[in-house]
Design a protein around this motif. Structure first.
Motif, PDB file in Angstrom:
ATOM      1  N   LEU A 229       8.837 -39.546  23.609  1.00 28.54           N
ATOM      2  CA  LEU A 229       9.024 -38.107  23.274  1.00 28.54           C
ATOM      3  C   LEU A 229       8.128 -37.218  24.238  1.00 28.54           C
ATOM      4  O   LEU A 229       8.681 -35.760  24.038  1.00 28.54           O
ATOM      5  CB  LEU A 229       8.643 -37.800  21.781  1.00 28.54           C
ATOM      6  N   ARG A 235      13.274 -38.289  27.261  1.00 26.08           N
ATOM      7  CA  ARG A 235      13.107 -37.014  26.831  1.00 26.08           C
ATOM      8  C   ARG A 235      13.996 -35.762  27.750  1.00 26.08           C
ATOM      9  O   ARG A 235      14.683 -35.006  27.393  1.00 26.08           O
ATOM     10  CB  ARG A 235      11.728 -36.744  27.046  1.00 26.08           C
ATOM     11  N   PHE A 249      10.687 -32.409  19.935  1.00 30.11           N
ATOM     12  CA  PHE A 249      10.258 -33.721  20.110  1.00 30.11           C
ATOM     13  C   PHE A 249       8.614 -33.863  19.833  1.00 30.11           C
ATOM     14  O   PHE A 249       8.292 -34.977  19.470  1.00 30.11           O
ATOM     15  CB  PHE A 249      10.616 -34.030  21.890  1.00 30.11           C
TER      16      PHE A 249
END
Lengths: 278, 278
Positions: A229, A235, A249
């Motif tokens: 994350l 990501r 996130f």
């Protein structure tokens, strides 16, 4: 199959998302194949095994340890992961193994090359898994085995059900679908093998689970998901597909950290497994 | 815990919904307990085991066979199921067993009566499962074991995804909730044990699966679910709670019949399991 590495990652070093992948071994990720592998080894110690989508190579290396007089080939679409896989083999002092680049849709091997062809969490990520299974069957010897194990992401269950963890679940399913994959791979594995032209009588279907709930498992799981994350290709892809913001996130990562500290925390998922007798 | 029988069912005969329940054995429904049971039996062959919510008694009877010098007590809230459980024991020629009526919330036994107290698919149906676990702990000897296995209905995955089967899934979850139960029991089992006052270090958590995919399994599964949809207490409750019409249930039953004929058909679910060391 591994995601691409970000440029900051050094060859031979694990990519950001590797913590969870590198917990995988033949024992915990190919248990349905092991009894058959052992019986095949008894009649032929020089078995050849292909691990498709080998990633960091931890499953391939443990296969190589199980067939010390045999040989394992690990293949992955991503050439950047190969140095890491070779480093994992070297660290384990495993010699009967090699890693190379290649696609599951066009395996760079002649027909009937391997005794056993295996993949784990690969078909879940690709568009036409039955074509991949047909290609795995092609490179497998008559009398050999094609084996696969794929998660069913929609069976993932997490406790406690923190709101940010539910959002994370949707993010991951969204990423899988956006990338052309199938979050419900586990329940579809049998249908895919049939679509690849295999007879039902050739297929042994089973199910198993992956789970994280001991302090050590929770730590690794949380750290692996936080890494994904906060950096790495997952990501980047999520941002690219518009599946969330950097702030989202970060909130999810904090929720995974909170989860890991809770003594009632657990995470489990069901996997489908097939053995196909060629 | 069994549902009530309809008046048309004869004592000693299986109720409409029993086909699936009666496939259950200690081997397929209490595998997480068996290694511990065997080691306890080695030091004490005269183990006493309580099976709470024993229903038709097939699990209880297989426990009794595993501890031939021990004794099994099966208990169920529904007195109408007891003759069926006794018939199952008699058919298996098992003598070291008895069945009686009683509630999991108020077990009719003194403190520290049993070496092992077990339940399967009981906590999923009741309102305060931690109270039930506390009661199971009460009747278990110091040094004994409380074991439970509960499905996580939201992990149930069926293929092919016929629309009527998705409706059936919602019907069953709705029935479970309407009856005060918890469809996501599997993922909550650990948290319930902690809520019952047990230390995390006393609890061993694991997961396993139940599945139906061979021709024989599909036939039994389809027949069991069709029986429930076309008669018996489940259908009555669903009608009472307004969860569907007779026509809806008939369409679902037909879908299960179609499912059983498909060679790509499979059904699987994840279960949570705990062993609590008292």
């Amino acid at each position: 199959m591994e995601q691409d590495q970000t440029p900051s990652e050094k060859p031979g070093h694990p990519p950001a998302q590797a913590i969870l992948h590198e917990l995988r071994t033949a024992e915990n990720s190919a248990a349905h194949l092991l009894p058959k592998l052992h019986s095949m080894k008894e009649s032929n110690p020089h078995l050849t095994l292909l691990d498709v989508g080998a990633g960091s190579g931890t499953i391939s290396v443990s296969f190589a340890q199980l067939i010390p007089d045999g040989h394992v080939t690990g293949i992955d679409l991503n050439p950047n992961i190969l140095p890491r896989a070779r480093a994992v083999a070297e660290k384990a002092d495993v010699k009967n193994i090699e890693f190379q680049q290649g696609s599951i849709y066009k395996l760079p091997f002649a027909d009937e090359t391997f005794d056993v062809t295996f993949c784990h969490q690969v078909l879940i990520h690709i568009g036409t898994p039955w074509d991949a299974l047909r290609e795995m069957l092609r490179v497998t010897k008559a009398g050999g085995i094609v084996a696969a194990r794929e998660g069913d992401y929609e069976t993932e269950c997490v406790w406690p059900e923190l709101p940010e963890l539910c959002k994370f679940h949707k993010l991951m399913a969204g990423l899988m679908s956006a990338g052309g994959g199938t979050p419900t791979a586990g329940r579809q594995l049998l249908s895919w093998a049939l679509k690849a032209g295999v007879e039902r009588s050739q297929i042994t279907l089973s199910y198993s689970t992956t789970s994280y709930h001991t302090p050590s498992e929770k730590k690794h799981c949380s750290q692996g998901l936080c890494d994904q994350l906060r950096g790495g290709s997952l990501r980047e892809k999520a941002l690219k597909f518009g599946l969330g913001s950097e702030n989202d996130f970060e909130e999810m990562a904090k929720a995974w950290e909170e989860w890991a500290e809770r003594e009632d925390a657990c995470l489990a998922m069901l996997h489908g497994e097939i053995l196909v007798q060629k």
